[in-house]
Design a protein around this motif. Structure first.
Motif, PDB file in Angstrom:
ATOM      1  N   ASP A 114       0.864  -1.178   0.000  1.00 48.93           N
ATOM      2  CA  ASP A 114       0.000   0.000   0.000  1.00 48.93           C
ATOM      3  C   ASP A 114       0.899   1.226   0.000  1.00 48.93           C
ATOM      4  O   ASP A 114       1.601   1.502   0.976  1.00 48.93           O
ATOM      5  N   GLY A 115       0.887   1.970  -1.108  1.00 45.68           N
ATOM      6  CA  GLY A 115       1.741   3.143  -1.216  1.00 45.68           C
ATOM      7  C   GLY A 115       1.390   4.259  -0.263  1.00 45.68           C
ATOM      8  O   GLY A 115       2.167   5.203  -0.095  1.00 45.68           O
ATOM      9  N   HIS A 116       0.208   4.176   0.380  1.00 45.80           N
ATOM     10  CA  HIS A 116      -0.188   5.162   1.381  1.00 45.80           C
ATOM     11  C   HIS A 116       0.141   4.697   2.797  1.00 45.80           C
ATOM     12  O   HIS A 116      -0.313   5.321   3.763  1.00 45.80           O
ATOM     13  N   LEU A 117       0.887   3.618   2.935  1.00 42.89           N
ATOM     14  CA  LEU A 117       1.248   3.108   4.264  1.00 42.89           C
ATOM     15  C   LEU A 117       2.764   3.003   4.335  1.00 42.89           C
ATOM     16  O   LEU A 117       3.363   2.071   3.790  1.00 42.89           O
ATOM     17  N   LYS A 118       3.379   3.964   5.013  1.00 45.72           N
ATOM     18  CA  LYS A 118       4.837   3.987   5.087  1.00 45.72           C
ATOM     19  C   LYS A 118       5.280   4.561   6.423  1.00 45.72           C
ATOM     20  O   LYS A 118       4.593   5.378   7.023  1.00 45.72           O
ATOM     21  N   TRP A 119       6.434   4.107   6.850  1.00 53.12           N
ATOM     22  CA  TRP A 119       7.091   4.681   8.021  1.00 53.12           C
ATOM     23  C   TRP A 119       8.554   4.880   7.660  1.00 53.12           C
ATOM     24  O   TRP A 119       9.267   3.924   7.363  1.00 53.12           O
ATOM     25  N   LYS A 120       8.983   6.127   7.616  1.00 51.34           N
ATOM     26  CA  LYS A 120      10.364   6.448   7.275  1.00 51.34           C
ATOM     27  C   LYS A 120      11.121   6.755   8.556  1.00 51.34           C
ATOM     28  O   LYS A 120      10.940   7.807   9.163  1.00 51.34           O
ATOM     29  N   SER A 121      11.948   5.826   8.953  1.00 51.60           N
ATOM     30  CA  SER A 121      12.677   5.953  10.209  1.00 51.60           C
ATOM     31  C   SER A 121      13.878   6.877  10.054  1.00 51.60           C
ATOM     32  O   SER A 121      14.584   6.816   9.048  1.00 51.60           O
ATOM     33  N   PRO A 122      14.141   7.709  11.058  1.00 49.09           N
ATOM     34  CA  PRO A 122      15.356   8.532  11.010  1.00 49.09           C
ATOM     35  C   PRO A 122      16.619   7.688  11.087  1.00 49.09           C
ATOM     36  O   PRO A 122      17.708   8.175  10.807  1.00 49.09           O
ATOM     37  N   CYS A 123      16.469   6.413  11.483  1.00 41.53           N
ATOM     38  CA  CYS A 123      17.630   5.524  11.535  1.00 41.53           C
ATOM     39  C   CYS A 123      17.812   4.742  10.240  1.00 41.53           C
ATOM     40  O   CYS A 123      18.722   3.919  10.138  1.00 41.53           O
ATOM     41  N   LEU A 124      16.940   4.964   9.251  1.00 41.08           N
ATOM     42  CA  LEU A 124      17.115   4.361   7.925  1.00 41.08           C
ATOM     43  C   LEU A 124      17.290   5.479   6.902  1.00 41.08           C
ATOM     44  O   LEU A 124      18.396   5.898   6.598  1.00 41.08           O
ATOM     45  N   GLU A 125      16.152   5.983   6.382  1.00 47.82           N
ATOM     46  CA  GLU A 125      16.220   7.064   5.398  1.00 47.82           C
ATOM     47  C   GLU A 125      16.867   8.313   5.966  1.00 47.82           C
ATOM     48  O   GLU A 125      17.415   9.129   5.226  1.00 47.82           O
TER      49      GLU A 125
END
Length: 697
Positions: A114-125
């Protein structure tokens, strides 16, 4: 805090500081740095609980856990139990460091597709972005075979195949097709259609640029960090992953320092200074994205007109002497126009007026790579073709206590603003536009809801609770849709929509509306097989909401509740006003500055607001309604960034969200090297496939 015993703290951080000037480093070095960030069990559990407060708004939780049999097979993914499993492993310290926790969250949410379900972690991206420099393309044979894989850069150097280019035969020791089929399942993006996922791997021509494709990038540490490409002519090439430095590594010399600076759960929210209040920062207006030029877009024919970023352009295809028809092309690679929505609509209207004046009989609408944008622009574009049809899809959202609290606050705020003679138009427009205000919605019968609860419901569906079905009221002033005065100008049989399967979000609303009106679709590319393919392979939800927006809505609703309880003075020491008092209406918070001032006063006097169970009845007490709902709301700003799909979208004759319904295109065409190099040739092929060489259907 548990150190990462599997990867001891190396000198990678010193090397990072040395390499910052180049902004690119070896992926091995970036991997060592990420794996050296330790695990703080207490902090990570708080973070997981906080992320869960956002995920409860995801509209497809039950549908993802138990996918219906109305489309292609989809792996069941239980988001709630998946997050609990991650928590259990954190408690048991089964993860070596913080990176592994972030990776587990990323892989869980990615499986939902689901392109509307994301979590961008400060420890990854927030730290690195991984990439390599070997983009590839998949070309089908002119004779109808499944084709081969090629190095994209070799093709761009020899677009007309004047110099033979050797095809890729193996990747990492496996046959190329087999490797990519496995790669796309494990490491590709969030598209839900397998053919769209396949297309996303490859370099593509879009709006004059050549995008490199998902094969060349990764948010997670790639495995392996280098691999070998084998060519049919017997040569090989070793590909090494690299990393772009994204994070701020100032004063960071260890994994522990990086965790403290970037990976803790919450961001600090510093109140605005008085100087910022009185002298707001001036925001420069961006340049117009539209221009009337005929400069040729690389890889495209000469346009009638285009936007400066080439995301919107129009063309008329050449005709033969014997042809009795003319075909126009409207290329729409986005529905996002920032603050220039009116100019976007004007561009579409002007293009169709030009087509009409020049006797264009057939229209190709190319939505390749269109990831969505403004809902109003999608429906406005549809209205130019079918002005008398209401295309609005049915929608609903999950119903739970936090959503109900936000919906009740939105309704109360609207009522209070209308009673307040000092309310500005901007305040009212903003309040109506908030996601939990149901005023822009109407019933599926086209009637207004008498009260917000008539829209909210809730109702039980498949073991979960949802709001009632509703749809956007496209006649509302918020949409500002202009319809052609001379009515419908082209028959649905003279229009086709063309795409590569990566159509998402607002693009899917537009395409679905066109299909429901009788327009045919053409998909191109896809996996190496003879099967059918969807033109819509991206997320089909009808509204996305960021974590930051949800946090802000929660902050605003809590503050509004406090205003209603205590009137205009939150520092009062009297008991809460009774519900019959005129001050109970209060002054609802509608701007960030007012909210910031209120929060600042509450921080300065933390003991002023107490729970009702406290013995000091003379002190202001926390309203009873807030005692139960505050633990459910995201009331502190989370580090990192994320989104959830707030609303499902349904067709009128389905009780299953579009996201889970398979709708194959009417035509599927492969892409050859010549058509990849010259998009005009692809359009010409579509013209011939759909209408024939003499223009007849």
């Amino acid at each position: 805090m548990k150190p990462n015993v599997g990867f001891p703290l190396l000198d990678c951080w010193d090397l990072i500081l040395t390499a910052l000037k180049a902004l690119e480093i070896d992926a091995t070095l970036a991997s060592q740095c990420l794996r050296s960030v330790p695990l703080n069990v207490t902090e990570e559990l708080v973070k997981l609980d906080e992320i869960g407060k956002y995920l409860q708004f995801q509209s497809t939780i039950e549908w993802a856990a138990n996918p219906p049999k109305t489309g292609l097979y989809r792996e069941p993914v239980n988001i709630t139990s998946g997050m609990e499993e991650i928590k259990a492993k954190v408690r048991a310290e089964e993860y070596e460091g913080t990176y592994q926790v972030a990776e587990a969250i990323r892989r869980l949410l990615r499986r939902v597709r689901d392109g509307h379900l994301k979590w961008k972690s400060p420890c990854l991206e927030g730290a690195f972005s991984f990439f390599h420099e070997f983009p590839i393309v998949h070309f089908w044979d002119d004779t109808g075979g499944f084709g081969k894989i090629y190095a994209a850069r070799l093709i761009t150097r020899s677009p007309n195949n004047t110099n033979p280019v050797s095809a890729v035969s193996t990747i990492a020791g496996e046959p190329a097709f087999e490797y990519l089929e496995r790669f796309v399942e494990k490491d590709a993006g969030s598209l839900h259609d397998p053919d769209a996922l396949w297309n996303s791997l490859f370099a593509a021509r879009q709006d004059g640029r050549i995008t490199t494709g998902a094969f060349t990038s990764s948010t997670l540490i790639p495995e392996p960090l280098s691999f070998e490409i084998g060519f049919e002519n017997g040569t090989t090439r070793t590909i090494n992953w690299k990393a772009t430095v994204v994070g701020n590594f100032t004063n960071t010399t260890s994994g522990s320092e990086y965790y403290q600076n970037h990976c803790t759960t919450f961001e600090s929210t510093v109140p605005l200074s008085e100087q910022e209040e009185e002298n707001p920062t001036t925001i420069q207006e961006p340049p117009s994205i539209f221009e009337n030029v005929t400069e040729r877009v690389p890889g495209y024919p000469v346009p009638l007109a285009k936007s400066y970023n080439n995301m919107l352009s129009s063309y008329i295809l050449p005709t033969t002497d014997s042809s009795t028809s003319r075909t126009g092309v409207l290329a729409i690679h986005t529905f996002l126009a920032l603050n220039e929505t009116a100019k976007f609509s004007d561009f579409v209207i002007d293009t169709l007026d030009t087509f009409h004046r020049q006797n264009v009989t057939n229209i190709i609408i190319d939505v390749s790579g269109n990831g969505g944008g403004n809902v109003a622009l999608g429906y406005s574009t549809f209205a130019q073709f079918f002005p008398d049809v209401n295309p609005s899809a049915a929608t609903n959202m999950r119903a739970h206590p936090a959503a109900e609290f936000l919906a009740a606050d939105a309704a109360s705020t609207i009522t209070e603003l209308r009673k307040n003679p000092y309310t500005t138009k901007e305040e009212m427009d903003y309040a109506i536009s908030t996601p939990f205000c149901f005023e822009p919605q109407e019933s599926l019968a086209g009637t207004a809801f008498p009260d917000w609860r008539d829209a909210y419901g809730p109702r039980d569906i498949r073991g979960d609770r949802y709001t009632n079905y509703m749809r956007w009221n496209l006649d509302a002033p918020e949409f500002n849709i202009t319809r052609p005065r001379d009515g419908k100008r082209w028959s649905e049989s003279n229009i086709v929509v063309l795409g590569d399967g990566m159509c998402s979000s607002t693009c899917t609303l537009f395409v679905s509306a066109m299909v429901n009106a009788g327009v045919r679709t053409v998909a191109y590319g896809g996996r190496p097989n003879n099967g059918r393919m969807q033109i819509v392979g991206g997320v089909e939800g009808s509204q996305v909401l960021t974590f930051e927006e949800l946090w802000w809505l929660g902050e605003m609703a809590v503050s509004n509740a406090l205003w209603r309880e205590y009137g205009n003075d939150t520092n009062t020491t009297t008991t809460p006003a009774s519900s019959s008092s005129s001050s109970s209406i209060g002054n609802p918070i509608t701007t960030k500055r007012k909210l910031t001032k209120l929060r600042q006063r509450l921080r300065e006097s933390p003991g002023r607001l107490q729970k009702r169970s406290d013995s000091d009845s003379a002190a202001p007490q926390l309203p009873a309604a807030l005692e139960s709902v505050i633990p459910l709301l995201p009331t502190r700003k989370l580090r990192g960034n994320g989104v959830v799909n707030l609303r499902n979208a349904f067709d009128a004759h389905w009780d299953v969200p579009r996201e889970f319904v398979y709708r194959a295109s009417d035509y599927r065409v492969p892409v050859t090297a010549g058509e990849w190099s010259d998009v005009g040739r692809l359009w010409g092929r579509v013209e011939e496939e759909v209408w024939g060489v003499d223009g007849r259907v």
